[in-house]
Motif scaffolding. Structure first.
Motif, PDB file in Angstrom:
ATOM      1  N   GLU A   1      52.897  52.711  31.817  1.00 46.91           N
ATOM      2  CA  GLU A   1      52.190  52.965  30.548  1.00 46.91           C
ATOM      3  C   GLU A   1      51.474  54.309  30.540  1.00 46.91           C
ATOM      4  N   TYR A   2      51.091  54.789  31.714  1.00 47.17           N
ATOM      5  CA  TYR A   2      50.304  56.030  31.780  1.00 47.17           C
ATOM      6  C   TYR A   2      51.245  57.227  31.760  1.00 47.17           C
ATOM      7  N   TYR A   3      51.678  57.575  30.525  1.00 42.27           N
ATOM      8  CA  TYR A   3      52.715  58.596  30.329  1.00 42.27           C
ATOM      9  C   TYR A   3      52.269  60.016  30.696  1.00 42.27           C
TER      10      TYR A   3
ATOM     11  N   LEU B   1      44.213  70.711  34.548  1.00 49.30           N
ATOM     12  CA  LEU B   1      45.371  69.933  34.106  1.00 49.30           C
ATOM     13  C   LEU B   1      45.034  68.477  33.802  1.00 49.30           C
ATOM     14  N   GLY B   2      46.076  67.716  33.458  1.00 47.72           N
ATOM     15  CA  GLY B   2      45.974  66.263  33.354  1.00 47.72           C
ATOM     16  C   GLY B   2      45.062  65.747  32.254  1.00 47.72           C
ATOM     17  N   SER B   3      44.720  66.600  31.280  1.00 47.61           N
ATOM     18  CA  SER B   3      43.779  66.212  30.229  1.00 47.61           C
ATOM     19  C   SER B   3      42.418  65.794  30.792  1.00 47.61           C
ATOM     20  N   ASN B   4      42.039  66.415  31.897  1.00 50.14           N
ATOM     21  CA  ASN B   4      40.677  66.196  32.406  1.00 50.14           C
ATOM     22  C   ASN B   4      39.629  66.651  31.388  1.00 50.14           C
ATOM     23  N   ILE B   5      39.997  67.622  30.553  1.00 44.30           N
ATOM     24  CA  ILE B   5      39.085  68.099  29.511  1.00 44.30           C
ATOM     25  C   ILE B   5      38.701  66.960  28.562  1.00 44.30           C
ATOM     26  N   GLY B   6      39.576  65.946  28.475  1.00 44.52           N
ATOM     27  CA  GLY B   6      39.348  64.802  27.590  1.00 44.52           C
ATOM     28  C   GLY B   6      38.143  63.953  27.962  1.00 44.52           C
ATOM     29  N   ASN B   7      37.545  64.215  29.125  1.00 43.81           N
ATOM     30  CA  ASN B   7      36.305  63.518  29.462  1.00 43.81           C
ATOM     31  C   ASN B   7      35.125  64.033  28.624  1.00 43.81           C
ATOM     32  N   PHE B   8      35.349  65.139  27.894  1.00 40.73           N
ATOM     33  CA  PHE B   8      34.367  65.578  26.905  1.00 40.73           C
ATOM     34  C   PHE B   8      34.791  65.059  25.540  1.00 40.73           C
TER      35      PHE B   8
ATOM     36  N   LEU C   1      42.588  54.049  43.023  1.00 38.43           N
ATOM     37  CA  LEU C   1      42.989  53.362  41.788  1.00 38.43           C
ATOM     38  C   LEU C   1      43.546  54.363  40.778  1.00 38.43           C
ATOM     39  N   PHE C   2      42.932  55.543  40.707  1.00 34.59           N
ATOM     40  CA  PHE C   2      43.455  56.535  39.757  1.00 34.59           C
ATOM     41  C   PHE C   2      44.863  56.964  40.155  1.00 34.59           C
ATOM     42  N   GLN C   3      45.070  57.076  41.470  1.00 34.55           N
ATOM     43  CA  GLN C   3      46.409  57.360  41.990  1.00 34.55           C
ATOM     44  C   GLN C   3      47.412  56.316  41.478  1.00 34.55           C
TER      45      GLN C   3
ATOM     46  N   THR D   1      31.859  53.194  29.169  1.00 30.18           N
ATOM     47  CA  THR D   1      32.141  53.728  30.507  1.00 30.18           C
ATOM     48  C   THR D   1      32.953  55.020  30.521  1.00 30.18           C
ATOM     49  N   GLU D   2      33.830  55.222  29.522  1.00 27.48           N
ATOM     50  CA  GLU D   2      34.677  56.415  29.624  1.00 27.48           C
ATOM     51  C   GLU D   2      35.244  56.839  28.281  1.00 27.48           C
ATOM     52  N   ILE D   3      35.327  58.147  28.091  1.00 25.63           N
ATOM     53  CA  ILE D   3      36.082  58.671  26.949  1.00 25.63           C
ATOM     54  C   ILE D   3      37.245  59.506  27.456  1.00 25.63           C
ATOM     55  N   SER D   4      38.396  59.329  26.823  1.00 23.43           N
ATOM     56  CA  SER D   4      39.563  60.183  27.061  1.00 23.43           C
ATOM     57  C   SER D   4      39.983  60.706  25.689  1.00 23.43           C
ATOM     58  N   GLN D   5      39.491  61.883  25.362  1.00 24.29           N
ATOM     59  CA  GLN D   5      39.744  62.450  24.035  1.00 24.29           C
ATOM     60  C   GLN D   5      41.223  62.812  23.854  1.00 24.29           C
TER      61      GLN D   5
ATOM     62  N   ALA E   1      48.254  52.890  27.404  1.00 19.71           N
ATOM     63  CA  ALA E   1      48.036  53.708  28.607  1.00 19.71           C
ATOM     64  C   ALA E   1      46.682  53.403  29.245  1.00 19.71           C
ATOM     65  N   TYR E   2      45.763  52.877  28.429  1.00 23.56           N
ATOM     66  CA  TYR E   2      44.428  52.547  28.946  1.00 23.56           C
ATOM     67  C   TYR E   2      44.206  51.036  29.000  1.00 23.56           C
ATOM     68  N   ASN E   3      45.293  50.299  28.835  1.00 24.78           N
ATOM     69  CA  ASN E   3      45.219  48.836  28.815  1.00 24.78           C
ATOM     70  C   ASN E   3      46.464  48.292  29.501  1.00 24.78           C
TER      71      ASN E   3
ATOM     72  N   PHE F   1      33.410  56.920  38.681  1.00 28.64           N
ATOM     73  CA  PHE F   1      34.601  56.115  38.993  1.00 28.64           C
ATOM     74  C   PHE F   1      35.195  56.528  40.333  1.00 28.64           C
ATOM     75  N   TYR F   2      35.018  57.810  40.660  1.00 28.14           N
ATOM     76  CA  TYR F   2      35.841  58.407  41.706  1.00 28.14           C
ATOM     77  C   TYR F   2      35.209  58.416  43.096  1.00 28.14           C
ATOM     78  N   ASP F   3      35.002  57.233  43.683  1.00 24.48           N
ATOM     79  CA  ASP F   3      34.745  57.189  45.122  1.00 24.48           C
ATOM     80  C   ASP F   3      36.112  56.958  45.780  1.00 24.48           C
TER      81      ASP F   3
HETATM   82  C1  AVJ Z   1      41.522  61.778  34.873  1.00 30.47           C
HETATM   83  C2  AVJ Z   1      40.156  61.826  32.944  1.00 30.47           C
HETATM   84  C3  AVJ Z   1      42.437  62.540  32.786  1.00 30.47           C
HETATM   85  O1  AVJ Z   1      41.173  60.024  30.895  1.00 30.47           O
HETATM   86  O2  AVJ Z   1      43.306  59.739  31.164  1.00 30.47           O
HETATM   87  C4  AVJ Z   1      42.942  57.196  33.394  1.00 30.47           C
HETATM   88  C5  AVJ Z   1      41.181  59.059  33.704  1.00 30.47           C
HETATM   89  N1  AVJ Z   1      40.917  56.704  32.901  1.00 30.47           N
HETATM   90  N2  AVJ Z   1      42.883  55.908  32.970  1.00 30.47           N
HETATM   91  C6  AVJ Z   1      42.170  59.949  31.612  1.00 30.47           C
HETATM   92  C7  AVJ Z   1      41.672  57.686  33.339  1.00 30.47           C
HETATM   93  C8  AVJ Z   1      41.656  55.620  32.679  1.00 30.47           C
HETATM   94  C9  AVJ Z   1      42.007  60.166  33.117  1.00 30.47           C
HETATM   95  N3  AVJ Z   1      41.520  61.562  33.433  1.00 30.47           N
END
Ligand code: AVJ
Length: 317
Positions: free
Chosen positions: A44-46, A155-162, A35-37, A276-280, A200-202, A27-29
């Motif tokens: 919604e993205y609390y 930080l930022g729940s980056n671990i949630g990508n697992f 876009l992530f910024q 495409t993505e998991i955010s645990q 937050a994801y929609n 996602f991150y080019d």
């Molecule tokens: C950067 C992985 C923490 O999963 O919440 C935000 C990425 N994806 N909205 C997340 C993301 C969709 C974010 N992380």
């Protein structure tokens, strides 16, 4: 292996799998970073605000935990991004004449350059030594050059990508590069009202959808693909039992997509999903479980007022 070769092979593997998937790390080019910024600024993205609040409300106690009677420490940040939240802590530490080095680690040179430039002007007293590398390689290099206490920020729940326990090998690997006096400060997004998480994801502005579609744009650009955006739809989901927040791109028709760089075409059935993505999302028990099974002990959990998020301080057990 060069980046583009990795990308090619990962896309080939993902689109040949059943079910199909594409790695969210792609996602991150530059467009994706931007876009992530924007996502981080969405109402919604609390997550961003919660973590900022945790730092703001607990900065004295966090400092007490990090610093052992004035001994120097390395504050190492994985995937620093623009460092906006971290700045709350950095500011506070600098104000208190804390003896520490800030070492942001990121694979993106442009991200690190931007961060360094920004911090040099806003916090000129800060000692900042960015490392442009992958996390583990950077850590190993650091271990060769100094014996300072290390505090690792993830930080930022980056671990949630697992997904769930898939974080354990990563955490064990981290632990293997740490010593007994070191600490890990790790952000977890907690289970909460499923509606709040799904939103937050929609988001209403469709930035998260755009973030997902950027992956198809990238494949078109870098791998000579002919994905048609209008033939796919972004579908986010949340499972309140497992805590898995997953995003998919759903094929809206039976279609074939050609990737020139791979000399290969891929067929998509009508309604076929591409994961495409998991955010645990985590319960406090999940966090204890992860720590215990990867050789750590939870020292303290810091929460925001709503208890939506926690930054959890760990050391080796
Ligand atoms: C950067 C992985 C923490 O999963 O919440 C935000 C990425 N994806 N909205 C997340 C993301 C969709 C974010 N992380």
């Amino acid at each position: 292996m060069k980046y583009i070769e990795r990308f090619t092979e990962d896309v080939r593997e993902g689109l040949s799998s059943e079910p199909k998937y594409l790695h969210s790390k792609y996602f991150y080019d530059e467009v994706g970073d931007n876009l992530f910024q924007q996502i981080m600024e969405l109402e919604e993205y609390y997550l961003t605000e919660c973590e900022a609040q945790i730092f703001e409300n607990n900065k004295d106690e966090i400092l007490d935990c990090f610093s052992n009677d004035g001994e120097v420490f390395d504050l190492i940040e994985f995937g620093a991004g623009d460092g906006m939240k971290t700045k709350i802590l950095l500011n506070h530490f600098v104000d208190n004449n804390v003896n520490f080095n800030y070492i942001p680690i990121d694979i993106s040179k442009s991200v690190l350059d931007g961060l360094k430039e920004d911090l040099n002007s806003t916090l000129p007293q800060l000692v900042i030594n960015p490392i442009c590398d992958d996390y583990f390689h950077a850590l190993e290099e650091l271990n060769k050059i100094d014996y300072n206490k290390k505090v690792i920020l993830f930080l930022g729940s980056n671990i949630g990508n697992f997904r769930g326990d898939d974080a354990i090998p990563f955490l064990k690997h981290l632990g293997a590069d740490m010593s007994n006096k070191d600490q890990l400060f790790i952000g977890f997004d907690l289970m909460k009202d499923p509606r709040v998480i799904l939103e937050a994801y929609n988001d209403r502005k469709g930035i998260t959808s755009e973030f997902n579609f950027n992956l198809l744009d990238r494949i078109n650009k870098e791998l000579g693909g002919n994905f048609k955006r209008e033939n796919f739809s972004h579908y986010p989901s949340y499972n309140p039992i497992t805590g898995e927040t997953k995003s998919y791109l759903i094929s809206l028709e039976h279609q074939s997509v050609r990737l020139e760089k791979l000399s290969q075409s891929f067929t998509f059935e009508k309604w076929e999903p591409v994961f495409t993505e998991i955010s645990q999302k985590y319960s406090l028990r999940d966090i204890d479980h992860l720590a215990a099974h990867s050789g750590f002990k939870v020292e303290k959990n810091f929460f925001d007022q709503k208890r939506y998020f926690t930054d959890s301080l760990w050391h080796l057990s």
